[in-house]
Enzyme design. Sequence first.
Site, PDB file in Angstrom:
ATOM      1  N   GLU A   1      -2.319  -9.194   3.310  1.00  0.00           N
ATOM      2  CA  GLU A   1      -2.538  -9.725   4.663  1.00  0.00           C
ATOM      3  C   GLU A   1      -4.015  -9.827   4.986  1.00  0.00           C
ATOM      4  O   GLU A   1      -4.396 -10.482   5.949  1.00  0.00           O
ATOM      5  CB  GLU A   1      -1.841  -8.830   5.689  1.00  0.00           C
ATOM      6  CG  GLU A   1      -2.567  -7.527   6.061  1.00  0.00           C
ATOM      7  CD  GLU A   1      -2.437  -6.428   5.006  1.00  0.00           C
ATOM      8  OE1 GLU A   1      -1.829  -6.684   3.942  1.00  0.00           O
ATOM      9  OE2 GLU A   1      -2.954  -5.322   5.241  1.00  0.00           O
TER      10      GLU A   1
ATOM     11  N   CYS B   1       0.835  -1.205   0.000  1.00  0.00           N
ATOM     12  CA  CYS B   1       0.000   0.000   0.000  1.00  0.00           C
ATOM     13  C   CYS B   1       0.873   1.259   0.000  1.00  0.00           C
ATOM     14  O   CYS B   1       1.572   1.498  -0.969  1.00  0.00           O
ATOM     15  CB  CYS B   1      -0.982  -0.043   1.172  1.00  0.00           C
ATOM     16  SG  CYS B   1      -2.357   1.095   0.953  1.00  0.00           S
TER      17      CYS B   1
ATOM     18  N   HIS C   1      -3.858  -5.227  -0.066  1.00  0.00           N
ATOM     19  CA  HIS C   1      -3.487  -5.754   1.246  1.00  0.00           C
ATOM     20  C   HIS C   1      -3.502  -7.272   1.260  1.00  0.00           C
ATOM     21  O   HIS C   1      -4.513  -7.873   1.574  1.00  0.00           O
ATOM     22  CB  HIS C   1      -4.418  -5.198   2.319  1.00  0.00           C
ATOM     23  CG  HIS C   1      -4.171  -3.755   2.591  1.00  0.00           C
ATOM     24  ND1 HIS C   1      -3.333  -3.314   3.592  1.00  0.00           N
ATOM     25  CD2 HIS C   1      -4.619  -2.647   1.960  1.00  0.00           C
ATOM     26  CE1 HIS C   1      -3.282  -1.991   3.571  1.00  0.00           C
ATOM     27  NE2 HIS C   1      -4.057  -1.556   2.587  1.00  0.00           N
TER      28      HIS C   1
END
Lengths: 364, 1114
Positions: free
Chosen positions: A338, A253, A336
């Site tokens: 994650e 990001c 993202h």
Amino acid sequence: MTAPEPTPALLVLCDGEVFEGEAMGAPGVEVASGEVVFNTVMSGYQEVISDPSYAGQITTFTYPHIGNYGTNDADSEAARPHCRGVIVRDLARRHSNWRATGSLDDFLRRHGIGGITGIDTRRLTRHIRDAGAMPGAFGTADEATLLAAARAEPGTSGVDLVGEVTTAEPYLSGSGPRRVVAYDLGIKSTILSCLGELATVTVVPAHTPADEVLARRPDGVFLSNGPGDPELAGPAIEALRGLVGTVPVFGICLGHQLLALALGGRTFKMRFGHHGGNVPVRCTASGRIEITSQNHNFAVEAGSVPGVTETHVCLNDSALEGLSVDGADAFGVQYHPEAGPGPHDARHHFAAFAEMMDRRRATA
Amino acid sequence: MPRRDDIESILIIGSGPIVIGQACEFDYSGTQACRVLRAEGYRVILANSNPATIMTDPEVADATYVEPLDAAVLARIIERERPDAVLPTLGGQTGLNLAMELVADGVLEANGVELIGADATAIATAEDRQLFKQAMIEIGLDVPRSGIARDMDTAREAMRRVGLPVIVRPAYILGGRGAGIAATAEEFESVAAFGLEASPISEILIEESIVGWKEFELEVMRDRADNCVVVCSIENLDPMGVHTGDSITVAPTQTLSDPEYQRMRNAAFAVLRRVGVETGGSNVQFAVDPATGRQVVIEMNPRVSRSSALASKATGFPIAKIAARLAVGYTLDEIPNDITEVTPASFEPTLDYVVTKIPRWAFEKFQAASTELGTSMQSVGEVMAIGRTFCESLQKGLRSLEQGRLGLNADPAETAYDRLGDAELMAAAAVPTPERIFQLEALLRRGEPVEAVHAATGVDRWFLDQIARICTERKALEAAEPTAMNRAGWRRAKRLGFSDAQLAYLWDTSPSDVRAARESAGVLPTFKTVDTCAAEFEATTPYHYSTYEDTDEIRPATKPRVLIFGSGPNRIGQGIEFDYCCVHAGQALRAAGYETVMVNCNPETVSTDYDTNDRLYFEPLTPEDVANVIAAEDPVGVIVSLGGQTPLALAGQLPPELVLGTPPASIEAAEDREHWNALCTRLGIPQPPGGAATSHAEALAVADRVGYPVLVRPSYVLGGRAMAIVYDEDQLAAAIDELTDLGSLGREGGPASERPVLVDRFLEDATEVDVDAVRDRTGEVQIGAVMEHVEEAGVHSGDSACTIPPTTLSDEVVAAICEHTRRIAAALDVTGLLNVQFAVRRDPGSPLGMATRWGGSGVDDVFVIEANPRASRTVPFVAKATGVPLAMVAARVMVGSTLAELRDEGMLPAAPAGLPQVSDYVAVKEVVLPFNRFPDADAVLGPEMRSTGEVMALDATPGLAFVKAQLAAGTRLPAEGTVFMSMADRDKEAGLRAARIFHRLGFRLAATAGTAQFLHRGGVPVAVEVAKLGDYEGRHAVDLIEAGEIQLVINSPRGRGPRADGAHIRSAAGRAGLPLVTTGAAALAAAYGLRDLHGLHPTVRSLQEYHRSLRGAA
């Protein structure tokens, strides 16, 4: 069942649009201002509210029922939320989930975050979609006061929001076999737990210079997500120039945007950004599609970064979503992997980072 | 990856007749698939026996086989058409099972046909309970724990490992008999011992009970590049233990935190990959322990399902359309999202509203049946409602059901719970029934805590608290003065989904007064858009729902708009046939330059596909909700006569000038008894004597005047609700009771002067005839078809098989029927469709049957029963049989076109004006009955309609078409063996004729004493004389059936009660899966069919070929 009478509140955008609702969260908020953005996830409100990338922003949830499953100790992305407020259509009166330790309303109260409920969030979303993300103010104050506050609000351009959210001191996290230094530009705890499985992570402040990082002899360097305008994160960009090509680098990001800037690319502010958990991204090499979690108002201009391969592209609007540096072990993704909240489709990027570190170690 | 070029033609298997658990959602998915595959340039061959579907319209596929869905028939279609591939995943369980049979029979291999969408291994893995469970364990997913035991010691050990409570299932017992639940070790001892005893191999399966757990479902798509997306997540309000088709379900999930949801999402993808669904849509069901969050996989369907249709409507993501394209090689990212047009299909829809699906049941049709819900689906239809909150969507959904409810209580029907004490009400709510949702509200309104209600019912606390919000608001509203309501107050009530009618009930005023007060406070509905993306991108598709928000998203139209009111939830008597008519109206009017706007609330239908019409409003069909749509759209007219009783009931609320076609006054005139009688008298058309009554006394007076037997029926209902043939005063009294407060219909209002009970002399031994016709504004009448019923008058027309053309009526009688129809159409000032029912009296001594045209009746024997100036459920059958799109013709006529103009356009054939075309084939419609779902209800036909669906068969002779229709309806008539006959006196004449044929064909006959005697006297030898039940000597019919010695059961009921004589025999036949015939006429038709089958071969021929032969003849 005697619910307290709701307190009327207003949301006013800097262009004069007014929305009626009721106050929620921290009591007594007369005026709270910030840049108004919307997020389209249907679950994961606690993660979104506590994501430091929302510093300076008031977050609107497009899904109407928010707070249904309460909040718990595991799902926060940071010790406290950094957003300026929360806008919803319907705050749950009662939550229900075995994991819950409290309600969302209490969570917001505990952290001093105000909010407004009962808003026609679809009208608000359509307005932002058409007019762009813009400053706004909400609270129990009158319309004129709120409008003035909205107009005085600088938004996220030109404000050093990373400075607000980064750690003051380095600290250790995780217990994996490798060594990673992670720049905290507003790092999410889910990223830390993904990295922590691969490596023992030293989290360092955003302004840490390259030589200090290299002195820790890391296997790899990670640049986190974070709020605001990437062009204002000068020290980290500078540091990156000394790291890329020397150690494996992975940015997510804001970290990905900084990597692009360090390499001479350009970033720009999008009209209303990507904020949701359903964004399709194609890996240009494999053709595979990942449904990704995204949260960014700024983006890297496609074709602007010299010496890289553009590895990922957004299928909704062709935005650049990932790049890898030619001839160096460095890559970044705009989304993202994650998750937290959102799909886990892209978690393999962490494994790729680990492989990159292992390869480097083997050849070093 | 582009489309596959190595295949050119694809066979799509449809799902056949509408049955419980498999309804018109597969018409929706199959139609989408046919269209996209043809648009991709493939030759599409379709097999489906259901004429009421859009997919069997001759334009939808290249070759349409309205043939029985039977593996042998499909094999003949495959040999004839030589498709390259079969797509089996769009025709429900029927399609999937048939594909597996074709694989097992080697038909696909022999013909070089490939299965696309899902291969045989994948289907087997998903469908076989044990294989599936094993596969799940292999990939590390949790499933309910279980163990197998053959003795008590092993059983106890397994029980300890699995953990109480457990479900014990005996092995090798069909239909779940002998299964039991044990919550304690003591209970386990007896349940397990019983199970070991019941199992023929002394084996039991001991499985962890997950009853009461939370239930979830994910709708997933996968492409051949292994890209996976979740289209929709669904959470059930009813916990595990109630079939998901019988549960109230909500999209998206409400009570899962993101880590839990993502875990489920990852698991769903893993399931698809392991099972091997290479492309297409599947659903995966999960149960979650509310206390620990433990997730277990319950099952998956490797195909498009009912929930896929719901998910498509709930999100705007057209699963079937995309599944079809994935099956021919595309990947998700190559397919655009129809709604945004700029984003691809490889994304996950995000909702900014809440969708609630509520089932609709038909227990009132099956009086002996218990209303308890369980793991076998019993609902016949469903509604879906969209709101910005769960409360709003729930209340909209409940008023969409059209069962007299105005929302979640706050209506006259809520008083039903008043007589129950708190403990009784709690105990009632603990048992899942259709009433439970209302009981939950009543409990919470009485102040029962959410915790207590949760403990008793297992319904999640979040849902209960949402219901409690409705209670809180209701109490506040009750305390409020309507005149003192401010804008905020109105808005709060409307945002929780309260209808104006509910508020009128609470305030004891009228809905129109409520509306006026609300509007003067400035609170008006707004329409939002279903756009797949929560407004992130601009939507180009106008798919709307109402809510109470700040702004509206309706765009102005460029063309004159016509509103079409749909038919609401499927129910017995009003199903897919009416949706078909509405869809056709939309197609015809769009083509004629109108913008068409559909209003409907049934997620299973083609009409609620967002691209069937120019605009779609997913809304309840209530006066308030449709008035809102009219205000938003400002149409030139509204079509109310194609969607069955639902839109007609709304016609009275509309400005008369907006109603297209036959004026509402004429529709009422046909329903109004006195007016109708006067009209028939004036026209000189005989009708059975009768009259209207609003009380016992009046009904008795009418019956005395006309003589018994009489037919008793309420006005203004479809499907023969509560209709009865009564033979004496006592039966008449009972029938009237059923219609007043004691009976099921009484709860919906009972009789009144504006809705009287009709009492008519019942013509025994009469042939019933249906006519569908269209009249235009110039007065020209086109007869669609004259249909002759197979079953005699007295069996509801919707439950009777019928033929086009008539097979026993003389030309003279048919001409008289057509002429009567024309004159009635003119007298009722019909513009559009008209259905007229006639009874043609037979002389009981004359021969009857399907073999020869029979001149026994003359013009004087034709009686008119009733006329309805609206679409009837036979319209699609007529269209398929004759090739004339009658509903389209009607829609055009309603907006002013003439039949002459439509002939010029080619929509109508240039046949001899107004007469049905002559065909060289016979079309038979047969019905499908749901008795297997209601084992306690007696499987006999009567004046109350109970069929859920229908099939059609075409062939050269009436007999062949009838046998094919039986096969299509699931009744495989035997080629040899023993026929058991037990006939009521009135059926014996027909029975004798049938028996002669059976005997000639080499069947053995078994009969009860009375029937046997009659057959002997008629010269037919009876091989086995069967004892009566209760006789000590001899074997009775149930024994013979259970011993497998009978191949066909013909049993017509003697008594008139539901528990009459033959009920045990019929029930035994049902259990043994034997073909069962319950009327003399049907027995005769079956005999003729079997006779023709011996000499002739049934044809396999496409509808297009049949229609071409017609055009050729014309």
